[in-house]
Write an enzyme that holds these catalytic residues in place. Structure first.
Site, PDB file in Angstrom:
ATOM      1  N   ARG A 102       1.087  -1.055  -0.071  1.00  0.00           N
ATOM      2  CA  ARG A 102       0.037   0.220   0.409  1.00  0.00           C
ATOM      3  C   ARG A 102       1.083   1.367  -0.083  1.00  0.00           C
ATOM      4  NH1 ARG A 102      -1.564   1.665   4.226  1.00  0.00           N
ATOM      5  NH2 ARG A 102      -2.220   0.274   5.591  1.00  0.00           N
ATOM      6  N   TYR A 117     -16.638  16.590 -15.765  1.00  0.00           N
ATOM      7  CA  TYR A 117     -16.917  15.284 -15.683  1.00  0.00           C
ATOM      8  C   TYR A 117     -18.058  15.144 -14.596  1.00  0.00           C
ATOM      9  CZ  TYR A 117     -16.142   9.995 -15.389  1.00  0.00           C
ATOM     10  OH  TYR A 117     -16.609   8.419 -14.533  1.00  0.00           O
ATOM     11  N   ASP A 174      -7.421  18.715 -13.916  1.00  0.00           N
ATOM     12  CA  ASP A 174      -7.807  17.054 -14.674  1.00  0.00           C
ATOM     13  C   ASP A 174      -7.598  17.055 -15.906  1.00  0.00           C
ATOM     14  OD1 ASP A 174      -8.269  15.054 -15.956  1.00  0.00           O
ATOM     15  OD2 ASP A 174     -10.872  15.422 -14.324  1.00  0.00           O
ATOM     16  N   LYS A 194      -8.424   6.586 -19.272  1.00  0.00           N
ATOM     17  CA  LYS A 194      -8.652   7.037 -20.377  1.00  0.00           C
ATOM     18  C   LYS A 194      -7.423   6.502 -21.611  1.00  0.00           C
ATOM     19  CE  LYS A 194     -12.655   7.587 -18.453  1.00  0.00           C
ATOM     20  NZ  LYS A 194     -12.415   8.587 -18.225  1.00  0.00           N
TER      21      LYS A 194
END
Ligand SMILES: *Cc1c(COP(=O)(O)O)cnc(C)c1O
Length: 378
Positions: free
Chosen positions: A46, A98, A170, A195
């Site tokens: 992690r 978005y 973004d 994407k």
């Protein structure tokens, strides 16, 4: 090194043990300590995993940042970044963005006392008017989604600096191949790597890059504390995708421009939103601050009855949510990606029931044109 070369070399750290060209997938949750107080640099996956580190170093290098971070999705990346803020803080956010980011801010962070004003960030005066004493950050998409409005990166950076605000961009639609917000002075750039960076519609992932080390340390702490990290297999898939980003995007942009020009002339089409068209209001600005116009476009048809018919009859272009992959996809924002935005807000923004969004892939352009032609004729 030039961007195309940097992309190909993503994750190609020299492997002294075997000489492997491809980054090894370290499918290990934990790492052995040689002795007390000594670590290989990896303790628990992690906190850090070597495959993820290779991807994190790659996005930092591509975006020109000091540090990169990989998350289990674009939304996990955005959520982690938003944990930089505390109750009472306020953000000014692009209004046409978005849908998932809108939902996260309006339905989750709002409840935690972190509020947002959604404005047209392509108009700097409107951004300025929305700033209040509690404002801590500006969060933008440029181009916006789905109406492809362009925000002036230079002017918004100057505004953020003058008001001592963080600027978060973004950069999913453009990727670092076409636009590098950190070089313009933004503090944080982030991606849905699902994407263009992944590029094959096969992996969900998120990436963040930061300009300054201190901010990198804060995000590193949040990444480890919140734990929404990307696993080693998916880190490898995103690294592999990144290597071909330049050739994919070049072809995708070429196809997108051809489709936009064709749609513009179609009698059933009312408007085409693509920054690569000279008529687009942000065309000049986009050509100054990015090295290409990307491969996302939206268009509205004259009659809403045509929408279900197009979505039913389209064959090569696939009716599906998401974007940025090698396959062309068509989306109906009002019902899919932007369904969580209240109807009256959508109507105000222009996200109507006549608007369709295309993510243009790398197919042969003739097949895409024939497909659209057939679907628009039905
Ligand atoms: C898809 C997308 C997101 C969310 O990313 P996920 O990987 O789906 O969680 C955020 N921003 C933009 C611009 C997107 O297109």
């Amino acid at each position: 090194m030039n961007m195309e070369t940097l992309l190909v070399r993503a994750g190609m750290e020299k492997d002294n043990t075997t000489g492997a060209i491809s980054t090894p997938i370290y499918q290990s949750a934990t790492f052995q300590h040689p002795e007390l107080g000594i670590s290989t640099g990896y303790d628990y996956s992690r906190t850090a995993n070597p495959t993820r580190t290779a991807l994190e170093q790659a996005i930092a290098a591509l975006e020109g940042g000091t540090k990169g971070f990989a998350f289990s999705s674009g939304m996990a990346a955005i959520t982690t970044v938003l944990f930089l803020f505390k109750p009472g803080d306020h953000l000014v956010v692009s209004e046409d963005l978005y849908g998932g980011t809108y939902r996260l801010l309006a339905q989750v962070f709002h409840e935690l006392g972190i509020t947002a004003s959604f404005v047209d960030t392509s108009c700097i005066e409107k951004v300025e008017a929305a700033i209040c004493p509690e404002t801590r950050a500006l969060f933008i998409e440029t181009p916006t989604n789905p109406l492809m409005k362009i925000t002036d990166l230079r002017r918004i950076t100057d505004l953020a600096k003058a008001r001592d605000l963080l600027l978060i961009v973004d950069n999913t639609f453009m990727t670092p191949y076409l636009q590098q917000p950190l070089a313009c002075g933004a503090d944080i750039t982030l991606h849905s790597a699902t994407k263009y960076l992944g590029g094959h519609n096969d992996t969900v992932a998120g990436l963040v890059a930061v300009r300054e080390e201190e901010l990198g340390e804060r995000i590193g702490l949040l990444q480890n504390a919140c734990g929404a990290i990307l696993g080693p297999q998916d880190s490898w898939l995103i690294l592999r995708g990144i290597k071909t980003l330049a050739v994919r995007l070049e072809r995708q942009q070429q196809n997108a421009l051809a489709l936009a020009q064709w749609l513009q002339k179609h009698p059933e089409v009312e408007a085409v939103y693509y920054p690569g068209l000279p008529e687009h209001p942000g065309h000049h600005l986009a050509s100054e601050q990015a090295s290409g116009f990307g491969a996302m476009l939206s268009f509205s048809v004259r009659n809403s009855d045509l929408v279900p018919r197009i979505l039913k009859n389209i064959k090569v272009i696939t009716f599906a949510e998401s974007l940025g992959g090698v396959e062309s996809l068509i989306t109906f924002p009002a019902r899919q990606t932007h369904a969580d935005i209240p109807e009256e807000v959508r109507a105000q923004l222009g996200i109507t029931d006549r608007l369709l969004r295309l993510s243009v892939g790398i197919e042969n352009i003739d097949d895409l044109l024939i497909d659209l032609e057939g679907a628009l004729r039905c």
